[in-house]
Design a protein around this motif. Structure first.
Motif, PDB file in Angstrom:
ATOM      1  N   THR A   1      62.636  16.518  65.137  1.00 50.52           N
ATOM      2  CA  THR A   1      63.147  15.825  66.326  1.00 50.52           C
ATOM      3  C   THR A   1      64.669  15.866  66.371  1.00 50.52           C
ATOM      4  N   GLY A   2      65.297  15.857  65.203  1.00 50.43           N
ATOM      5  CA  GLY A   2      66.761  15.976  65.161  1.00 50.43           C
ATOM      6  C   GLY A   2      67.200  17.332  65.669  1.00 50.43           C
ATOM      7  N   LEU A   3      66.515  18.373  65.220  1.00 52.00           N
ATOM      8  CA  LEU A   3      66.848  19.726  65.689  1.00 52.00           C
ATOM      9  C   LEU A   3      66.584  19.855  67.182  1.00 52.00           C
ATOM     10  N   PHE A   4      65.530  19.191  67.637  1.00 50.58           N
ATOM     11  CA  PHE A   4      65.209  19.233  69.069  1.00 50.58           C
ATOM     12  C   PHE A   4      66.311  18.566  69.889  1.00 50.58           C
ATOM     13  N   THR A   5      66.858  17.483  69.339  1.00 51.19           N
ATOM     14  CA  THR A   5      67.947  16.792  70.035  1.00 51.19           C
ATOM     15  C   THR A   5      69.160  17.707  70.167  1.00 51.19           C
ATOM     16  N   LEU A   6      69.423  18.474  69.117  1.00 50.35           N
ATOM     17  CA  LEU A   6      70.615  19.326  69.114  1.00 50.35           C
ATOM     18  C   LEU A   6      70.404  20.637  69.879  1.00 50.35           C
ATOM     19  N   PHE A   7      69.233  21.227  69.683  1.00 57.30           N
ATOM     20  CA  PHE A   7      69.016  22.571  70.242  1.00 57.30           C
ATOM     21  C   PHE A   7      68.033  22.611  71.421  1.00 57.30           C
ATOM     22  N   GLY A   8      67.270  21.530  71.609  1.00 54.81           N
ATOM     23  CA  GLY A   8      66.150  21.558  72.563  1.00 54.81           C
ATOM     24  C   GLY A   8      66.533  21.933  73.978  1.00 54.81           C
ATOM     25  N   ARG A   9      67.564  21.286  74.489  1.00 48.21           N
ATOM     26  CA  ARG A   9      67.925  21.500  75.892  1.00 48.21           C
ATOM     27  C   ARG A   9      68.316  22.950  76.145  1.00 48.21           C
ATOM     28  N   LYS A  10      69.108  23.478  75.226  1.00 46.43           N
ATOM     29  CA  LYS A  10      69.567  24.851  75.386  1.00 46.43           C
ATOM     30  C   LYS A  10      68.405  25.833  75.216  1.00 46.43           C
ATOM     31  N   THR A  11      67.577  25.559  74.205  1.00 47.05           N
ATOM     32  CA  THR A  11      66.462  26.471  73.914  1.00 47.05           C
ATOM     33  C   THR A  11      65.483  26.519  75.074  1.00 47.05           C
ATOM     34  N   ILE A  12      65.143  25.340  75.596  1.00 46.45           N
ATOM     35  CA  ILE A  12      64.189  25.309  76.712  1.00 46.45           C
ATOM     36  C   ILE A  12      64.799  25.996  77.935  1.00 46.45           C
ATOM     37  N   GLY A  13      66.088  25.788  78.119  1.00 50.21           N
ATOM     38  CA  GLY A  13      66.769  26.465  79.227  1.00 50.21           C
ATOM     39  C   GLY A  13      66.720  27.975  79.071  1.00 50.21           C
ATOM     40  N   LEU A  14      66.910  28.437  77.835  1.00 50.17           N
ATOM     41  CA  LEU A  14      66.896  29.884  77.582  1.00 50.17           C
ATOM     42  C   LEU A  14      65.486  30.454  77.726  1.00 50.17           C
ATOM     43  N   LEU A  15      64.493  29.680  77.221  1.00 49.99           N
ATOM     44  CA  LEU A  15      63.107  30.156  77.288  1.00 49.99           C
ATOM     45  C   LEU A  15      62.625  30.300  78.728  1.00 49.99           C
ATOM     46  N   SER A  16      63.176  29.441  79.575  1.00 45.89           N
ATOM     47  CA  SER A  16      62.760  29.498  80.977  1.00 45.89           C
ATOM     48  C   SER A  16      63.701  30.389  81.780  1.00 45.89           C
ATOM     49  N   GLY A  17      64.464  31.191  81.084  1.00 48.31           N
ATOM     50  CA  GLY A  17      65.492  31.993  81.739  1.00 48.31           C
ATOM     51  C   GLY A  17      64.968  33.137  82.561  1.00 48.31           C
ATOM     52  N   THR A  18      64.163  32.828  83.566  1.00 43.88           N
ATOM     53  CA  THR A  18      63.640  33.881  84.431  1.00 43.88           C
ATOM     54  C   THR A  18      64.580  34.143  85.600  1.00 43.88           C
ATOM     55  N   GLY A  19      65.580  33.277  85.707  1.00 47.30           N
ATOM     56  CA  GLY A  19      66.487  33.429  86.842  1.00 47.30           C
ATOM     57  C   GLY A  19      66.038  32.632  88.048  1.00 47.30           C
ATOM     58  N   ASP A  20      64.817  32.116  87.981  1.00 52.21           N
ATOM     59  CA  ASP A  20      64.302  31.335  89.097  1.00 52.21           C
ATOM     60  C   ASP A  20      64.781  29.891  88.958  1.00 52.21           C
ATOM     61  N   PRO A  21      65.573  29.385  89.893  1.00 54.31           N
ATOM     62  CA  PRO A  21      66.117  28.021  89.744  1.00 54.31           C
ATOM     63  C   PRO A  21      65.041  26.962  89.624  1.00 54.31           C
TER      64      PRO A  21
END
Lengths: 416, 41
Positions: A188-208
């Motif tokens: 959960t600590g790692l998720f707090t630090l990296f989660g937002r960016k990682t999820i943003g990158l994983l969903s990086g299809t370009g579709d807003p």
């Protein structure tokens, strides 16, 4: 008529001169003060661009009190702020020189803008996340490489089929209480630090829309992640206390540890240095968990109860008194910290120490599972194979045999 | 392995207990971090 005209003109001039003189008498001598006062560099577009690029902040904190004292009274033409402009008010708020009064919330509520907050944010997003992430990935890579080179450490003499009790149920309970909670806290600590960016990158299809959905999903996950992190911490702290009580007597360093280190712990090569209940490697893990875990717990408590447990100003003052910064050629640490700065230091320290402990625990998990044959049984069902025990903890087996000659328990089939 | 799973259950039991206890003891984090009135002179 000419005389009359001149008389009227003189009267008009006298009235004008009188009113100007009266107006001057109301005003402070502006031009005189301006010459004497220090000239503050005004912010230019170039300054703003430089600051945005992180090059430099050319501005220095201003003495708002002096500015305010020099200011025109509120009832003059320059309005309610007197001679102080909006920019100067924001400057004073930013550099902590404004006098802010609050009706509730304590000293921290008086800080409207905290200038150092951006430094903390940059550190958290930058070096902390980068080096912390690489530390964990590097540790995993080293362990994977070690596994490829060394392979699984086998029981040299094979399974004996005779079992010996290594850890009691109470010992195992508190081990798993600490271990399980630590894993949850780490994730959960790692998720707090990296989660937002990682999820943003994983969903990086370009579709807003996809991106927005991912961010919304992150918000929900972060909510539960925070709940777990905040509340599971109590189990970790409880486990830490009991682990310390149960095993501290077995983890006092002694001369045997030097022999263990000299022989590479038996991990490198095929030799098995003698050891009691815990060998030197396990003692390192024990003291790392206790000391780093305690440090993480204390900084975590400071974060759990915001602004109520300031730790760093007092610590820095003590370190300065000992001259510690000078040992490393550093300037003295700041011993006057705003409430928010205390929280920021606590967060950074909490994360840095946690990263180090996570790396150590990764190695511990490796050697206690796939890295060594028969090792997991010690914490699995508490009993280990006699040959494993003799190879890794020969002196401990001798002690157990002397205390209780009938300790052995035959088992129909070898474990694994 | 039973002890291990028992410990995992205990982790969540302690977590819920701690959350309940702290909320009812006036240590609700949300409450203490609620916004304060700020007046700028």
């Amino acid at each position: 008529m000419t005389l009359l005209r001149r008389a009227v003109l003189l009267l008009v001039l006298a009235i004008c001169a009188g009113s100007v003189a009266a107006q001057d008498a109301d005003l402070p001598p502006l031009s005189h003060d301006t010459e004497q006062a220090p000239v503050h560099p005004r912010q230019t577009l170039d300054d703003i661009l430089k600051r945005q690029d992180g090059i430099a902040d050319p501005r220095q904190p201003r003495d708002f009190t002096t500015e305010a004292e020099r200011a025109l009274p509120a009832h003059t033409q320059l309005g309610t702020l007197g001679g102080v402009s909006d920019a100067e008010v924001w400057d004073a708020l930013r550099f902590g020189t404004a006098e802010v009064k609050v009706s509730a919330g304590g000293p921290q509520a008086r800080v409207v803008i905290q200038n150092g907050g951006m430094d903390w944010l940059k550190l958290r997003r930058g070096p902390l996340a980068t080096y912390g992430g690489w530390l964990l990935l590097g540790t995993i890579a080293v362990l994977a490489l070690f596994f490829l080179v060394r392979g699984r450490i086998r029981i040299s003499h094979g399974w004996s089929g005779i079992r010996i009790l290594r850890f009691t149920a109470v010992e195992r309970f508190f081990h798993w209480l600490t271990a399980g909670s630590f894993v949850l806290l780490a994730l959960t600590g790692l998720f707090t630090l990296f989660g937002r960016k990682t999820i943003g990158l994983l969903s990086g299809t370009g579709d807003p829309q996809t991106y927005d959905s991912a961010r919304a999903a992150y918000a929900a996950m972060a909510h539960y992640s925070k709940w777990i992190h905040n509340n599971v911490s109590w189990a970790f702290m409880l486990g830490l206390v009991f682990v310390f009580i149960l095993w501290v007597a077995h983890n006092i360093p002694n001369r045997l540890d030097l022999v263990w280190f000299a022989k590479g712990g038996g991990i490198i090569g095929n030799g098995h240095p003698p050891a009691r209940k815990f060998n030197a490697g396990q003692k390192i893990v024990f003291w790392s968990v206790i000391l780093l875990g305690a440090s993480i717990s204390v900084s975590g408590l400071s974060l759990l109860f915001p602004f109520e447990m300031p730790l760093f100003a007092a610590t820095f003052a003590k370190l300065n008194a000992l001259g510690v910064p000078g040992w490393f050629g550093l300037a003295p640490f700041p011993d006057q910290l705003a409430a928010q700065e205390e929280m920021q230091y606590a967060q950074l320290w909490h994360a840095i120490v946690a990263f180090v402990l996570m790396a150590i625990i990764l190695a511990h998990i490796y050697i206690g599972s796939i890295g060594m044959e028969g090792a997991f049984d010690a914490m699995g069902d508490g009993e280990v194979d006699l040959n494993w025990a003799r190879e890794h903890h020969s002196l401990w087996v001798e002690e157990v045999e002397m205390e209780d000659p009938g300790f052995r328990r035959a088992r129909a089939s070898p474990a694994e | 392995m039973r002890v291990m799973f028992l410990a995992f259950l205990a982790i969540f039991a302690i977590a819920f207990l701690a959350n309940f206890g702290l909320d009812h003891a006036g240590f609700s984090s949300e409450q203490r971090q609620s916004s304060a009135n700020v007046r700028i002179n």
